[in-house]
Each structure stands twice: as structure tokens, then as C-alpha cells.
Scaffold this motif. Structure first.
Motif, PDB file in Angstrom:
ATOM      1  N   ASN A   1       0.810  -1.230   0.000  1.00  0.00           N
ATOM      2  CA  ASN A   1       0.000   0.000   0.000  1.00  0.00           C
ATOM      3  C   ASN A   1       0.843   1.280   0.000  1.00  0.00           C
ATOM      4  O   ASN A   1       1.535   1.583   0.982  1.00  0.00           O
ATOM      5  N   LEU A   2       0.747   2.043  -1.066  1.00  0.00           N
ATOM      6  CA  LEU A   2       1.603   3.217  -1.202  1.00  0.00           C
ATOM      7  C   LEU A   2       1.221   4.358  -0.261  1.00  0.00           C
ATOM      8  O   LEU A   2       2.083   5.138   0.151  1.00  0.00           O
ATOM      9  N   ALA A   3      -0.049   4.474   0.103  1.00  0.00           N
ATOM     10  CA  ALA A   3      -0.417   5.523   1.063  1.00  0.00           C
ATOM     11  C   ALA A   3       0.155   5.210   2.442  1.00  0.00           C
ATOM     12  O   ALA A   3       0.507   6.123   3.189  1.00  0.00           O
TER      13      ALA A   3
ATOM     14  N   ARG B   1       2.972   3.798   2.914  1.00  0.00           N
ATOM     15  CA  ARG B   1       4.364   4.225   2.776  1.00  0.00           C
ATOM     16  C   ARG B   1       4.472   5.735   2.987  1.00  0.00           C
ATOM     17  O   ARG B   1       5.312   6.226   3.750  1.00  0.00           O
ATOM     18  N   GLN B   2       3.583   6.473   2.308  1.00  0.00           N
ATOM     19  CA  GLN B   2       3.633   7.930   2.380  1.00  0.00           C
ATOM     20  C   GLN B   2       3.329   8.455   3.781  1.00  0.00           C
ATOM     21  O   GLN B   2       4.037   9.298   4.325  1.00  0.00           O
TER      22      GLN B   2
END
Lengths: 431, 431
Positions: free
Chosen positions: B184-186, B188-189
């Protein structure tokens, strides 16, 4: 109108969507015309039908799927510079067809057909699946509950048992599937879902006596309020409730114990006290089976929490998003599918209609591969345009989705009334 | 650092929290000193322990729990003018203690103790429960998976099977409970959760041949990438993968079929091709039982999706938030509890410690009512200060939560290794 949510949705996705994009940009295949399809391989075990929800939310999310500076910055260690450049100007420019919100569905119903380039369409996979898998799971459970509840209203009150944003979406999905109201105030603000609520046990416990608590509530919220009568002794609380509010008391709520037995006893007590119009609302771990079991009890409304927001045993629909056709080297659109015995996909662009008898009863889900199935005259096309050349064209009110759901469910064979496990109530036929 | 999310969280709550506030403001009880407790009545059926997650998210949400103009406007038809006035200046000013994030828990563990006025504390009920119930359900399932996976990394990839924001929280909770990474990239962010990912079947299908797809991926992502080898024929794909990437290929992924049989066959094939360091990653509807069953198979990592984000059969923890003590008319703090056989609450302000043997093995969850239980010398206090006079003091890194989880789980009796159903692995004792 809900306030505009300005946050980009572009990172609500999986890392591999971005690495696939990078590799495809480099290999020259990224811009091949492609068709992706979002569909279920099956219904949850034993369910007779499913309900599509999340369509409106997906359209909102699609519009916000853009890569602003902070989003791009978060991807600097994920993909290379040419990919970041391409993303900076990303806007979906393709076409999307789909089942309308509230529509019923069956195995292999082509719920969404996304036509664009590979690059544009692959990026939407995770987000579209998240929204559809969650919202449809809740709506599918909700529809069974409102079906067995009949004329008695169902009220969604499960916010506390699920993620705080999933709670808002769940309230919306339940409303699509016939719930009368929700407890969730953000669903009221963003989507106009009606909300209700009066008090919890803590309010009674806060006061020195139950009578103090009831007086405080009636003073503030009026006689038409719902008094919670199971903090201490139910019989004494019902007596007190009518004494404080008078026979015009709106409702009493029961939140524990054997609800059928209690409701019968409380109804008799209320009637004896002259409170013949006072309603009885029951809550406490209800699901569709518990609601069905209370059909003969003198209950006027159901508050449903945990089992609604967790999809009544099936918290996700298992929808998948698969490439079903793409441009080949010679420019033609070619059907594609993974070869697998346990994970079946059917290649090709799909069309769908609900085959109906002349009297309007659904008979089959007809899925045409590469062509529109022929309408026998009584059938109903299922795919509606949602996005055309990147512009959202399928936005509609929640009320329209509620009406579609009632109409679509009303067409299904009466076997859906059975809460026991069974096969999909109509077969899916590929043509 | 995650970007600041500025949206108010104050409407992520239930309607009745606001009507209770209104009635209490009017009856004069709203400002009575009160203690609320968030706790589980039981573990999910058959589970031996639970894991607390969401603490950091709850602290963020608490700081954003304020009523700005648009939030107040949304409440105009919900509560009266005096209540809106009071809400306009709302900021939580009380104290909160709680179990640290990643801590293990048992029935009646007092996971949060909230001390403030009734008005201030009651408003937080729904939001705190949403966060704790969701995140802890995921962490509790995740911990069992990482426990049986041992040294083999588990990767979270369930975003598509849950609400898009629940997905971000699930990735975070899984990381707390020992997952190595997420898709999940969010996550990560916002939280710095490591992410991984390479390609899906659609990438292979996009290209004219599997060889084209593998070459495109290796060209772009390098030899150390993970090639997905089950789109067509696994044996042919493995041969091709090593031919394209060389024996230095990072990994192959299997996403369907009998994973134990396939992994054994693929390992032999890779070794025969000289790719002895190429890892085998398996995905496809894994849960803790499937992971345990693969312990003897030559597998190097597990990708887990649906069963992780849905709590492996238990998508919510069933935590409740109850008023356990409040100021009485004479100013003393008085214990309170609902009388119920099926919904047990224990009144009184709680303290908690983990009783341990001299060698550091957990023996009991000791909950003191109204006083601190006596530490026998080997015990460990469980409540840490999270908020003091409205100021968040309990913020910590996700790494700290990961470490706490490993230490806490490591103290538990070895019976937690059994994936079969059982009683809580240590008893809860009230003192």
C-alpha cells in the motif's frame, strides 16, 4: 452538498501498479488499447444474490485520481523519472461502463468495463476494487436484512465496529440497500443519509437515578424520543419511562437479553399503561437471521451494527479486476485470460442483460462476450455509461440508487426470501 | 513525515453522542468528572491472545477532533444552539492512559482509560472504538501469521479487499505486528511502512508473449525482481524466467494451485537451472493455517491479502467503551456499571499489569479496580500515559510499537504457537 474532499486518491493503490506502469512505458506496451473488467467469480457461500454499491464513490475517487507534487514526491523511490513525468499529467481519459448502483449481481456479472490504454486503466485497479469490494459487501448484507425486515425500518449503527472511514461508506451502502437511517454523522454530512440516535447506557449511569436520566432526556429531546430501558431492570424502567414521558412516549429501546421474550412482555406492559403507540426498537448483535426470528415479535424497528458493517460473515466480495482484451501488435483488439483451474477468468469485452419472463421475473444473467446479447423483448440491459472520454457521466442521487435496488430485487424469484444457504437464484449464461 | 491531514474527525461519530451531550448540558450533569474505559469482554472465539493497534492513529484523530464552521453547520438540525456553542470551543482537556501500541491483550484488559468530564469523553466513544476495533483486529490476525511464518517475511497485500482507507490502516497495523512490508503506497507515504511489488498477470497478458513480458520487467526493474510464473504454464515460465534474467533472478511468485507441491517442484527446477538463490514467494488466499501448512515447503516469503485485512474470520474486536465511574452529587468518584447477564461490565477505574514468572514468562493479566495491583518484582505495568490535560504525550514511532509487540508476544507461554482453537493463554484476574 458534501464538502469537496481535495485529497488525491492516487496513492490508495498497490506498489506493483506503478512498477508495471514503469516497465510497460519502457517496453512500449503501456499505450496499448486495453479492456479491464471488474467481476465476481462467485457469490459468498450460500448467498442467492449480491448488490452493487460504491459506484458513486468510485466516480468521485476517479476524479481525484491525480498526482500532485506531494504525491509524486512520495513515489520518488518507487519509480523512475520518466514514469514520474508521465504521472504528473495523468488523467483518466477512457470510457467506463458499469452496473448501476443498487443493482443486483450474480457470478461473472461484468460490474465494470474499463476501456482505455493499459497505463491509464491498470493504475485504477486497487482503488476500484477497494471501493466495490467493501461497499458491495455491506450492501449485499444490508439487502437481506431489509428484505426480511419488511415494513419495519432498519437503522445502521455499526460505525464503532469498523474503520472510521469504512463506517461512512457502510452507512451509505446500507442506505442504498434499503436501510431507513444511520447513526453516522459524517454520512449525513457527505451523502445526506438520514441519521438518528438518542442515548446510551452511559447517559443513564451518569445520572444519580434512572428517573433523573429519563427526565433529562425527555426535557431535552421531547416526548417522542427513544428511552433505553435495559440499564437496570426492564419492567421498572418501562414503568418509569411512561411515568416520565407520558403515554405519548416515542419509543423504548432494548439492547440485551432475549429480545423476542422481552419485546412481548414490554408490549403488553406499554399497552396496559396506555402507551399503545410507543414503539419498541431492538438492537444487540442483530443479523438477518435474528431479524427473521423476530418477525412474529411486537418489534417496530431494528438497529443493526457489527453484522452489517462486517458484511454478515462476508466482509469482502472477492471481486477481481482483470485484463480481458488488449490491442495486439497488428492493432486489433484481442481477448486475453490467465490459464488457471482455480481462478477462472473469461477473456473478451462483455455486455450484460437480465433476462426476464413476460411478467417481469428475472430468469438469467446473460453475459455476451464481444457482442450484445439479444433482448427477447422483456429483458433489461445492465451496463450503463459511467465515464465517457474521462468525463464522469454516470453520477446520480442516492435516492435513484435506492429505487434501482428495490426494483431490481423486486424482479428476482421469491426464493431470495429464504435466508437459508442456496445457489445463486438465477444462473449466469455466457453467450 | 506524513502530510498533515487537516480534516476534522468530529463527525466520524454517532448521532446519539451529540444528543446525549445536549441533554446532559441541559440537565447540568455534562461536566461531572467521568472515567470511560475501552475494553474487550472476550477474545474472538478460539484465539489465545489479542494485539492492540491503532494507538498512534487514535492520538492523531483526537488532536483533529474539533468542530470547525462546516462541521457545526452539519449539526444544525441535530442539536440545539447552546450545544453548538459549547462544541465550537471543544477541545479534549482530560487525561488518557492506555496499553502501548503492539502490546498483547486479554479479556477485560483496560486498553484505554479516559478521564475527563462526561461531555468531553462521551464524544470520543465512536471514533476511538472504530480505530481500535479495526486496527487491533488486523494486528491480532497479523501477529498469528508472523508467528507461524517464523523467519520468513510476510508481505501485506490486501488493500483491494477492504475499504480504501481501512487498507492504509491495515497496512500500518500489520507492520506493527511484524509484517515486513506492504503493497500500500499511502501507508508508505503517511507512516513510512516499507512497500514492495513488481507485477500482476495483466502485465504478462499485455505482452504478445510471456518472454516479452519477462524481458520488459527485467529491463525495467532489474534481475533482482520477482517474476510471476503462473499465468500460463509454471514449468515453462520458470525455465523462461531464468533464461531471461539469468540465475541471479531475485524471486518467482506463485499465485494459484497447490502451493506446497508447486513450490517443491519449482525449487528443484530453479536449483537445477543454477538459480539456487532465487527465492519463491507464494500468494493466493493465505491465512495463518495455510502459512503453517507451508512450513516444510521451500517457500521464502508469504504475500497475504484478504484474510489479513478481514482479521482472519474476525474483522472486528468487539471492544466497548463504557462509563465505569463518575462524580456523584457529593463530589466523590463513584463506580457505575450496567446490570446485565449477557453484557458484563466491571465498574471502577482500572489499573493493569502483566504478572510474570522470575524467568519472564507471562502468567496472568492482573486488573486492579480502583488501585494499582502490587508488582511481585517480575511484573510489568501495562498502562502508559497517552494524553495529559489534553496534550498528546504518548506518541512514538512505528518501530517502537513493532519492538513492543515482539517483546510482549515473546513473553507469552509457548501455547500461543498452536494455531488450533483454545482459551486465552493467560487468565485475567481482577484484584
Amino acid at each position: 452538498m458534501p464538502p469537496a474532499v481535495t485529497r488525491s486518491t492516487a496513492l490508495l493503490t498497490d506498489h506493483y501498479e506503478l512498477t508495471m506502469l514503469q516497465a510497460a512505458l519502457r517496453s512500449g506496451t503501456a499505450h496499448r488499447r486495453s479492456v479491464f473488467e471488474l467481476f465476481p467469480r462467485r457469490l459468498p457461500e450460500g448467498r442467492r444474490y449480491g448488490v452493487v454499491a460504491g459506484v458513486g464513490r468510485a466516480l468521485d475517487a476517479l476524479e481525484q485520481f491525480t498526482f500532485d507534487a506531494s504525491t509524486l514526491a512520495a513515489l520518488e523511490d518507487v519509480v523512475d523519472a520518466p514514469t514520474l513525468d508521465w504521472l504528473a499529467s495523468y488523467r483518466f481519459s477512457g470510457d467506463v461502463w458499469g452496473y448501476g448502483e443498487g443493482e443486483t449481481y450474480f457470478p461473472f456479472s461484468p460490474l465494470l468495463v474499463v476501456e482505455s490504454t493499459f497505463a491509464e486503466a491498470v493504475l485504477l485497479e486497487t482503488l476500484l476494487l477497494s471501493i466495490y469490494n467493501h461497499d458491495s459487501a455491506v450492501a449485499s448484507a444490508a439487502s437481506r436484512m431489509t428484505l426480511v425486515a419488511g415494513d419495519r425500518p432498519c437503522i445502521e449503527m455499526g460505525s464503532r465496529r469498523t474503520h472510521e472511514e469504512a463506517a461512512v461508506a457502510a452507512a451509505r451502502a446500507a442506505y442504498v440497500a434499503g436501510f431507513a437511517a444511520s447513526s453516522n454523522l459524517a454520512a449525513r454530512q457527505r451523502y445526506g443519509v438520514p441519521t438518528t440516535g438518542t442515548s446510551a447506557h452511559s447517559f443513564t449511569l451518569l445520572h444519580d437515578t434512572e428517573a433523573d436520566a429519563f427526565r433529562a432526556q425527555v426535557d431535552s429531546l421531547g416526548r417522542d424520543t427513544t428511552l433505553l430501558v435495559d440499564t437496570y431492570d426492564v419492567t421498572e424502567a418501562v414503568r418509569l419511562a411512561v411515568e416520565v414521558a407520558g403515554p405519548g412516549l416515542g419509543a423504548v429501546r432494548l439492547d440485551s437479553g432475549d429480545l423476542a421474550v422481552l419485546a412481548t412482555r414490554v408490549r403488553a406492559q406499554l399497552d396496559a399503561l396506555g402507551a399503545t403507540k410507543t414503539r419498541i426498537i431492538v438492537t444487540s448483535d442483530l443479523d438477518e437471521h435474528a431479524i427473521a426470528a423476530l418477525a412474529a415479535a411486537p418489534v417496530d424497528g431494528y438497529g443493526v451494527g457489527t453484522e452489517l458493517v462486517t458484511g454478515s460473515g462476508h466482509p469482502t466480495c472477492g471481486f477481481v479486476y482483470k485484463l480481458v482484451a488488449r490491442e495486439s501488435a497488428d492493432g486489433d483488439l484481442e481477448s486475453v485470460a490467465k490459464k488457471s483451474v482455480d481462478k477462472v477468468s473469461v477473456g473478451g469485452r462483455k455486455y450484460a442483460l437480465r433476462r426476464r419472463t413476460p411478467s417481469g421475473v428475472a430468469e438469467a444473467e446473460v453475459v455476451g462476450i464481444g457482442h450484445r446479447p439479444v433482448d427477447d423483448g422483456d429483458d433489461r440491459a445492465l451496463l450503463v455509461p459511467l465515464v465517457r472520454s474521462g468525463e464522469v457521466v454516470g453520477r446520480e442521487s442516492l435516492e435513484a440508487a435506492r429505487e434501482r435496488h428495490l426494483r431490481s430485487r423486486g424482479e428476482l424469484p421469491v426464493a431470495i426470501q429464504q435466508m437459508s444457504r442456496g445457489e445463486p437464484v438465477i444462473p449466469t449464461v455466457h453467450e
